[in-house]
Motif scaffolding. Structure first.
Motif, mmCIF file in Angstrom:
data_model
loop_
_atom_site.group_PDB
_atom_site.id
_atom_site.type_symbol
_atom_site.label_atom_id
_atom_site.label_comp_id
_atom_site.label_asym_id
_atom_site.label_seq_id
_atom_site.Cartn_x
_atom_site.Cartn_y
_atom_site.Cartn_z
ATOM 1 N N THR A 176 34.803 48.329 37.742
ATOM 2 C CA THR A 176 34.955 47.251 38.662
ATOM 3 C C THR A 176 34.160 47.451 40.144
ATOM 4 O O THR A 176 34.074 48.448 40.748
ATOM 5 C CB THR A 176 36.531 47.233 38.963
ATOM 6 O OG1 THR A 176 37.139 47.183 37.828
ATOM 7 C CG2 THR A 176 36.899 45.976 40.069
ATOM 8 N N ASP A 177 33.592 46.286 40.454
ATOM 9 C CA ASP A 177 32.496 46.473 41.718
ATOM 10 C C ASP A 177 32.778 45.351 42.674
ATOM 11 O O ASP A 177 32.422 45.250 43.853
ATOM 12 C CB ASP A 177 31.057 46.188 41.298
ATOM 13 C CG ASP A 177 30.513 45.341 40.441
ATOM 14 O OD1 ASP A 177 31.092 44.204 40.104
ATOM 15 O OD2 ASP A 177 29.628 45.581 39.814
ATOM 16 N N GLY A 178 33.781 44.668 42.197
ATOM 17 C CA GLY A 178 34.171 43.321 43.234
ATOM 18 C C GLY A 178 35.424 42.310 42.869
ATOM 19 O O GLY A 178 35.400 42.393 41.463
ATOM 20 N N THR A 179 35.724 41.712 43.671
ATOM 21 C CA THR A 179 36.732 40.596 43.132
ATOM 22 C C THR A 179 36.388 39.238 44.111
ATOM 23 O O THR A 179 35.828 39.542 45.174
ATOM 24 C CB THR A 179 38.183 40.943 43.591
ATOM 25 O OG1 THR A 179 38.330 41.218 45.045
ATOM 26 C CG2 THR A 179 38.642 42.180 42.535
ATOM 27 N N SER A 180 36.801 38.305 43.444
ATOM 28 C CA SER A 180 36.431 37.183 44.496
ATOM 29 C C SER A 180 37.418 36.090 44.225
ATOM 30 O O SER A 180 38.030 35.953 42.947
ATOM 31 C CB SER A 180 35.085 36.477 44.311
ATOM 32 O OG SER A 180 35.042 36.085 43.041
ATOM 33 N N VAL A 181 37.967 35.016 44.940
ATOM 34 C CA VAL A 181 38.539 33.968 44.724
ATOM 35 C C VAL A 181 37.718 32.551 44.874
ATOM 36 O O VAL A 181 37.118 32.617 45.767
ATOM 37 C CB VAL A 181 39.824 33.934 45.874
ATOM 38 C CG1 VAL A 181 40.623 32.504 45.567
ATOM 39 C CG2 VAL A 181 40.689 34.926 45.910
ATOM 40 N N VAL A 182 37.473 31.813 43.879
ATOM 41 C CA VAL A 182 36.729 30.798 43.811
ATOM 42 C C VAL A 182 37.322 29.489 43.200
ATOM 43 O O VAL A 182 38.716 29.499 42.704
ATOM 44 C CB VAL A 182 35.508 30.967 42.959
ATOM 45 C CG1 VAL A 182 34.693 32.197 43.638
ATOM 46 C CG2 VAL A 182 35.933 31.191 41.373
ATOM 47 N N ARG A 183 36.777 28.500 43.456
ATOM 48 C CA ARG A 183 37.347 27.199 42.817
ATOM 49 C C ARG A 183 36.933 27.140 41.240
ATOM 50 O O ARG A 183 35.986 27.595 40.797
ATOM 51 C CB ARG A 183 36.611 25.761 43.471
ATOM 52 C CG ARG A 183 37.401 25.175 44.453
ATOM 53 C CD ARG A 183 36.827 23.744 45.025
ATOM 54 N NE ARG A 183 36.910 22.896 43.972
ATOM 55 C CZ ARG A 183 37.999 22.211 43.622
ATOM 56 N NH1 ARG A 183 39.136 22.534 44.365
ATOM 57 N NH2 ARG A 183 37.866 21.231 42.620
#
Length: 187
Positions: A137-144
């Motif tokens: 795991t190298d990141g997370t994001s919140v997107v539409r």
């Protein structure tokens, strides 16, 4: 009249509680049947449906050992498939292939653990052919939902796990929580 309103509220509450319990029970039972079908797929080399009328079949197992979680992934990401388990999003790479493998599931059942995934966690994906690929795991994001930023033409070997956001919402919404990972190698 004073007794009818509380009785009606109690009945409505029981119905809503029963419906919620049914959804979670169905999700748990489905994973047992999916695990059995996936084990048979690995043993025989042939895709095995979890029940005779199923219109999908297990294609992978996702595991995060640090969290002690595992989920069997179904072919496709239709609403019917996601009711029973995570789905492999159509037209995305398979785990281990060049591109981005995308798996989606509901935030309140099969992917509820995504809120606990941390940068650096290792995610193992075992495909139906028995090959296992490890991702970090190298990141997370919140997107539409319609603006994920996922590049299907990526030249890397990537993994994205997707679920609805926020985790504690009770109604559907347009945002998705994405866990991004890069392949470390095959076992």
């Amino acid at each position: 009249m004073n007794r009818i309103a509380p009785a009606l509220l109690a009945v409505a509450g029981l119905i809503l509680f029963g419906h919620g319990a049914y959804i979670h029970a169905k999700a748990l039972l489905a994973q047992v049947l999916l695990e059995r079908a996936f084990t048979e797929t690995l043993a025989t080399g042939h895709a095995t449906k979890p029940w005779s009328w199923a219109d999908t079949w297990p294609v992978a197992r996702i595991e995060i050992k640090r969290l002690d979680v595992s989920a069997i992934v179904l072919a496709g990401s239709s609403g019917q498939a996601l009711a029973f388990g995570p789905g492999h999003v159509e037209q995305t790479a398979d785990a281990g292939e060049r591109g981005v493998a995308v798996y989606a599931a509901h935030r309140d059942t099969h992917f509820r653990f995504l809120k606990d995934v941390a940068i650096g966690d290792e995610i193992d994906v075992t495909r139906g052919d028995g090959r296992t690929f490890r991702y970090r795991t190298d990141g997370t994001s919140v997107v539409r939902f319609d603006a994920t930023g996922i590049d299907p033409g990526s030249r890397g070997h990537e993994l994205v796990l997707s679920t609805c956001w926020p985790f504690d919402a009770v109604t559907p919404g347009p945002e998705r929580y994405l866990v991004h990972a890069t392949m470390l190698g095959a076992d």
